[in-house]
Design a protein around this motif. Structure first.
Motif, PDB file in Angstrom:
ATOM      1  N   VAL A 129     -39.605 -50.648  -0.903  1.00 27.14           N
ATOM      2  CA  VAL A 129     -40.203 -49.394  -0.680  1.00 27.14           C
ATOM      3  C   VAL A 129     -39.182 -48.283  -0.316  1.00 27.14           C
ATOM      4  CG1 VAL A 129     -42.676 -50.271  -0.080  1.00 27.14           C
ATOM      5  CG2 VAL A 129     -40.765 -50.166   1.702  1.00 27.14           C
ATOM      6  N   SER A 130     -38.018 -48.545  -0.821  1.00 29.86           N
ATOM      7  CA  SER A 130     -36.727 -47.718  -0.151  1.00 29.86           C
ATOM      8  C   SER A 130     -37.081 -46.262  -0.990  1.00 29.86           C
ATOM      9  CB  SER A 130     -35.519 -48.242  -0.741  1.00 29.86           C
ATOM     10  OG  SER A 130     -35.576 -48.515  -2.028  1.00 29.86           O
ATOM     11  N   VAL A 131     -37.409 -46.081  -1.923  1.00 27.41           N
ATOM     12  CA  VAL A 131     -37.737 -44.635  -2.313  1.00 27.41           C
ATOM     13  C   VAL A 131     -38.571 -43.994  -1.770  1.00 27.41           C
ATOM     14  CG1 VAL A 131     -38.097 -43.199  -4.407  1.00 27.41           C
ATOM     15  CG2 VAL A 131     -36.479 -45.166  -4.768  1.00 27.41           C
ATOM     16  N   PRO A 132     -39.928 -44.570  -1.973  1.00 24.37           N
ATOM     17  CA  PRO A 132     -41.055 -43.865  -1.008  1.00 24.37           C
ATOM     18  C   PRO A 132     -40.810 -43.515   0.194  1.00 24.37           C
ATOM     19  CG  PRO A 132     -41.736 -46.093  -1.767  1.00 24.37           C
ATOM     20  CD  PRO A 132     -40.470 -45.517  -2.767  1.00 24.37           C
ATOM     21  N   VAL A 133     -40.205 -44.458   1.148  1.00 22.22           N
ATOM     22  CA  VAL A 133     -39.867 -44.429   2.361  1.00 22.22           C
ATOM     23  C   VAL A 133     -38.891 -43.361   2.727  1.00 22.22           C
ATOM     24  CG1 VAL A 133     -38.634 -45.249   4.635  1.00 22.22           C
ATOM     25  CG2 VAL A 133     -40.149 -46.526   3.467  1.00 22.22           C
ATOM     26  N   LEU A 134     -37.705 -43.252   1.751  1.00 22.89           N
ATOM     27  CA  LEU A 134     -36.702 -42.111   2.065  1.00 22.89           C
ATOM     28  C   LEU A 134     -37.232 -40.774   1.686  1.00 22.89           C
ATOM     29  CD1 LEU A 134     -33.938 -41.277   2.166  1.00 22.89           C
ATOM     30  CD2 LEU A 134     -33.528 -41.829  -0.339  1.00 22.89           C
ATOM     31  N   VAL A 155     -30.898 -49.189  -7.592  1.00 19.81           N
ATOM     32  CA  VAL A 155     -31.565 -48.172  -6.966  1.00 19.81           C
ATOM     33  C   VAL A 155     -30.551 -46.824  -6.436  1.00 19.81           C
ATOM     34  CG1 VAL A 155     -33.425 -47.312  -4.908  1.00 19.81           C
ATOM     35  CG2 VAL A 155     -33.660 -49.458  -6.125  1.00 19.81           C
ATOM     36  N   ALA A 156     -29.629 -47.067  -5.872  1.00 20.80           N
ATOM     37  CA  ALA A 156     -28.573 -46.266  -5.652  1.00 20.80           C
ATOM     38  C   ALA A 156     -28.207 -45.438  -6.779  1.00 20.80           C
ATOM     39  CB  ALA A 156     -27.205 -47.023  -5.111  1.00 20.80           C
ATOM     40  N   ASP A 157     -28.027 -45.890  -7.816  1.00 24.09           N
ATOM     41  CA  ASP A 157     -27.843 -45.474  -9.033  1.00 24.09           C
ATOM     42  C   ASP A 157     -28.571 -44.518  -9.652  1.00 24.09           C
ATOM     43  OD1 ASP A 157     -24.985 -46.649  -9.150  1.00 24.09           O
ATOM     44  OD2 ASP A 157     -25.847 -48.313 -10.410  1.00 24.09           O
TER      45      ASP A 157
END
Ligand code: SAM
Length: 283
Positions: A129-134, A155-157
């Motif tokens: 869920v890294s993107v929605p949380v961010l 995801v970082a890229d």
């Protein structure tokens, strides 16, 4: 007692809890104190900071953040982990307990934070869920101006990709609304327990003003979602659904100074904002 967690101590806490890390919650804990110190130093955290940390887990990064003299507001979804964190801080950094506030909650559902407002975000984000949380933290808590997040390398890229890049997409465009993003380092899978399949990347975030536009963020994000929902399509077809037809889409895109035959992956955030503004004007 060491100020940071070593692998043996971390495993000991996990065992005491009967914790079996789950993939669903993205539970991969950093077991290497040098990595923690590197993250904290790259995040440029200082004693004046109020750091927002998502997913403190067993406290590896939290202790590193507190060591700088900063205070930390941590949001952890797993209640068992949230409950033991104050005790871990008391054991490893006695006297710093008052610098920590722990909320046991889903970061994506959080609408309010206790004062003082955060100045920075530093987190080893739960991977699935890294993107929605961010994006939620950026939208909901505008006080923090700089951040450093650890996410899966891929995801970082995607987060830092510029228009025209193969991996430029919804996360890149939406993040660009809020902040400059730069991949500044990689972290090998071996510093985690359990060891994940892939390496991680550290992304530095620096807030900027959103593009100047009369369209709302929601309107701009709707255009981004539509443009990438049909990635291979030309913008005029991809946006036909939200514009009320492909002719109306073409008109708005052209008035925004872009080619209706272009594809979403070539458009920067200012371009999406300009299209949204034209669409809002005619709708
Ligand atoms: N910060 C710790 C570290 O570096 O060792 C743990 C990082 S681990 C990758 C992610 C953490 O986020 C886990 O502790 C997990 O329980 C928590 N988590 C997962 N989903 C969450 C959510 N929606 N809100 C808050 N915390 C969450």
């Amino acid at each position: 007692m060491a100020e940071l967690l070593d692998p043996t101590t971390l495993r000991h806490y996990a065992q005491q809890l009967g914790l079996r890390p789950t993939k669903t919650l993205g539970q991969n804990f950093v077991v290497d104190a040098n990595t923690v110190r590197r993250i904290v130093s790259l995040a440029e955290v200082g004693p004046e900071d109020v750091v927002l940390e998502i997913g403190p887990g067993l406290g590896s990064l939290t202790l590193g953040l507190l060591e700088t003299g900063a205070s930390v507001t941590a949001i952890e979804i797993d209640r068992r982990l949230a409950d033991i964190l104050p005790g871990t801080v008391a054991t490893h950094q006695p006297g710093r307990e008052a610098m920590l506030r722990v909320l046991s909650a889903d970061a994506m559902a959080i609408g309010e934070l206790p004062a003082p407002a955060p100045t920075r975000l530093v987190a080893n984000l739960p991977y699935n869920v890294s993107v929605p949380v961010l994006l939620h933290m950026l939208a909901r808590f505008p006080s923090w101006q700089a951040g450093l997040v650890m996410v899966q390398l891929e995801v970082a890229d995607r987060l830092v990709a510029p228009p025209g890049s193969k991996v430029y997409g919804v996360p890149s465009a939406k993040l660009a609304w809020y902040a400059d993003a730069e991949r500044i380092s990689t972290v090998p899978a071996s510093v985690f327990w359990p060891v994940p399949k892939v390496a991680s990347g550290l992304v530095r975030l620096t807030r900027h003003q959103p593009p100047s536009t009369s369209a709302s963020r929601e309107e701009v994000f709707r255009v981004i979602d539509a443009a990438f929902g049909q990635r291979r399509k030309m913008l005029r077809s991809a946006l036909a659904g939200i514009a009320g037809g492909s002719a109306a889409a073409s008109k708005a895109i052209a008035e925004a100074g872009l080619e209706p035959t272009a594809r979403g992956e070539t458009v920067d955030i200012a371009g999406f904002a300009a299209i949204a503004e034209r669409l809002a004007a005619v709708n």
